[in-house]
Design an enzyme around this catalytic site. Structure first.
Site, PDB file in Angstrom:
ATOM      1  N   ASN A 106       0.879  -1.167   0.000  1.00 26.48           N
ATOM      2  CA  ASN A 106       0.000   0.000   0.000  1.00 26.48           C
ATOM      3  C   ASN A 106       0.923   1.226   0.000  1.00 26.48           C
ATOM      4  OD1 ASN A 106      -1.788   2.048   0.485  1.00 26.48           O
ATOM      5  ND2 ASN A 106      -2.780   1.081   2.240  1.00 26.48           N
TER       6      ASN A 106
ATOM      7  N   ARG B  76     -11.885  15.878   6.753  1.00 28.68           N
ATOM      8  CA  ARG B  76     -12.642  16.253   5.542  1.00 28.68           C
ATOM      9  C   ARG B  76     -14.079  16.614   5.910  1.00 28.68           C
ATOM     10  NH1 ARG B  76     -11.175  10.882   2.814  1.00 28.68           N
ATOM     11  NH2 ARG B  76      -8.929  11.061   2.687  1.00 28.68           N
TER      12      ARG B  76
ATOM     13  N   HIS C  61     -12.776   3.108  -0.450  1.00 30.82           N
ATOM     14  CA  HIS C  61     -12.800   2.104   0.634  1.00 30.82           C
ATOM     15  C   HIS C  61     -13.483   0.813   0.169  1.00 30.82           C
ATOM     16  CE1 HIS C  61     -12.923   5.549   3.851  1.00 30.82           C
ATOM     17  NE2 HIS C  61     -11.665   5.141   3.676  1.00 30.82           N
TER      18      HIS C  61
ATOM     19  N   ARG D  97      -2.558  -2.079  -3.512  1.00 28.68           N
ATOM     20  CA  ARG D  97      -3.752  -1.246  -3.376  1.00 28.68           C
ATOM     21  C   ARG D  97      -3.635  -0.084  -4.364  1.00 28.68           C
ATOM     22  NH1 ARG D  97      -5.141   3.375   0.901  1.00 28.68           N
ATOM     23  NH2 ARG D  97      -7.306   3.622   0.316  1.00 28.68           N
TER      24      ARG D  97
ATOM     25  N   GLU E 291      -8.298  -4.904   5.137  1.00 30.20           N
ATOM     26  CA  GLU E 291      -8.105  -4.603   3.716  1.00 30.20           C
ATOM     27  C   GLU E 291      -6.939  -5.388   3.122  1.00 30.20           C
ATOM     28  OE1 GLU E 291      -8.695  -0.444   5.089  1.00 30.20           O
ATOM     29  OE2 GLU E 291      -9.256  -0.079   3.008  1.00 30.20           O
TER      30      GLU E 291
END
Ligand code: ADP
Length: 406
Positions: A14, A247, A186, A97, A390
């Site tokens: 990742n 965010r 996601h 990823r 993940e």
């Protein structure tokens, strides 16, 4: 006779702009062999933290690593010291990823030059993420050109969304020309958690409708009907939807024109404001839910208001996705906040008994690592905490594509 070992290991990478996270898994039992992280790539103070799972030993390597190439070579060196080198015949593939796969990549994909070009073409819609992911891919391909390298896209799970959910209500020609639509992110987590939730209920994924709430520093919700995503809260970029750590999530797009015209702010300044200085952090100066809860316990009003705004938005999405799905079998909480913050789970579902949604206080308070139900025994809709994984999902998808059990 030489011993013939099957290639059953997958290295998951990742790559961020200045970081490289990795895990080496053995897909015979989905066990971790090694995990680690390189931080501050490109600086004088780069640091590699490597853990060999078998021995439990952790090593740290400090010193400048100029780029991802240097970082990956250092990782390869540490893996080799544990007898897990990248030249091992047991390594089946490297799974990467990749944040943005656009509409083109609906599945994990073995990477070749054409795939690299397509990921590059998506940089304008993922300027923060895809360049780093590409660097990781190119670096790993240079190091092991003979090995399958698989891209697993954060957007892929959401490509099943119907056009009614994926399109913005703007001029179609302009939207198409600039690839403006809702992609969602996601996806690897939403795919994994919705499947694990079905398993927890003792059902097949295609038998259940699930609302997945991935609440980490970034946060997103998804509506999953029979194993397929039908709506998700992030859009063209990961900015849309829920209130997140830094965010804003949803806002009236005219806020941007207002800040430009009246506030005199530039596009880049507003981009930074909405992505890095908004959300919980913008509201109260902290983006860590633990700290916010601590401040609330001390009577801090700004922290309380930030929490209330976060919960209000979350509740609106739960209601919206309940309506999108028509009937719901489970609501699953996951990621850092979803897995750990019992007060968030309790507040998000408070008052929703009419929808069959409730949290059992005692079950909600239990801390644990595994997937668990936190709704009362007779609840119409199951509420679950389902830890996301993940890396395992990327490894599983990668191995399914390339693994040969010989
Ligand atoms: P990401 O992968 O998006 O960086 P994570 O899924 O790791 O994020 O979630 C990180 C967030 O989880 C932290 O910012 C914090 O708000 C929250 N978190 C982690 N542990 C706890 C905890 N014990 N209680 C409440 N919140 C927690």
């Amino acid at each position: 006779m030489t011993e013939h070992r099957a290639a059953t290991r997958v290295l998951v990478l990742n790559s961020g702009s200045s970081s490289l996270k990795y895990q080496l898994l053995d897909m015979r039992d989905a066990g971790r062999l090694a995990v680690g992280l390189v931080e501050r790539i490109g600086e004088q103070t780069s640091r590699l933290r490597h853990t060999c799972v078998a021995t439990g030993g952790t090593r740290e390597l400090n010193g400048p690593m100029a780029d991802h190439d240097a970082a990956l070579k250092a990782v390869a060196g540490e893996l080799a010291r544990d007898g897990l080198g990248l030249d091992s015949p047991e390594l089946a593939a490297i799974g990467h990823r990749v944040v943005h796969g656009g509409m083109f990549f609906t599945e994990p994909t073995v990477v070749d030059d054409a795939v690299l070009t397509e990921i590059e073409r998506l940089i304008p819609v993922a300027p923060l993420h895809n360049p780093a992911n590409l660097t990781g891919l190119r670096t790993a391909m240079a190091l092991r050109p003979d090995l399958p390298q698989v891209a697993v896209f954060d957007t892929a799970f959401h490509t099943t969304m119907p056009e009614s959910a994926a399109r913005y209500a703007i001029d179609t020609k302009i939207a198409d020309r600039h690839r403006v639509r809702r992609y969602g992110f996601h996806g690897t987590s939403h795919a994994y958690v919705s499947r694990e939730t079905a398993r927890l209920l003792g059902k097949a994924p295609d038998e259940v409708n699930v609302i997945v709430l991935h609440l980490g520093n970034g946060a997103s919700a998804s509506a999953v009907r029979g194993g397929r995503c039908v709506d998700t809260s992030m859009g063209l970029t990961p900015l849309e939807g829920l209130v997140m750590g830094t965010r804003s999530g949803d806002l009236d797009p005219a806020v941007i024109f207002h800040l430009q015209r009246v506030g005199g702010m530039s596009t880049d300044e507003i981009d930074t404001l909405l992505n890095k200085r908004s959300g919980l952090f913008g509201l109260c100066g902290d983006n860590d839910m633990r700290e916010i809860r601590r401040r609330i316990d001390e009577g801090d009003e700004a922290a309380q208001l930030a929490f209330d705004i976060y919960i209000h938005r979350l509740k609106k999405y739960i209601g919206a996705y309940y309506a999108v799905l028509g009937s719901v079998d489970a609501v699953a909480f996951t990621a850092g906040v979803g897995e750990n913050a019992a007060p968030v789970r309790e507040a998000a579902l408070a008052g929703l008994e009419g929808l069959g949604l409730a949290v059992d206080p005692a079950r909600n308070a239990v801390r644990g690592d595994g997937a668990r139900i936190i709704s009362p025994r007779d609840a119409r809709v199951a509420v679950a905490v389902v830890p996301t994984d993940e890396e395992l999902e990327i490894a599983t998808q990668t191995f399914a594509l390339v693994g040969k059990d010989d």
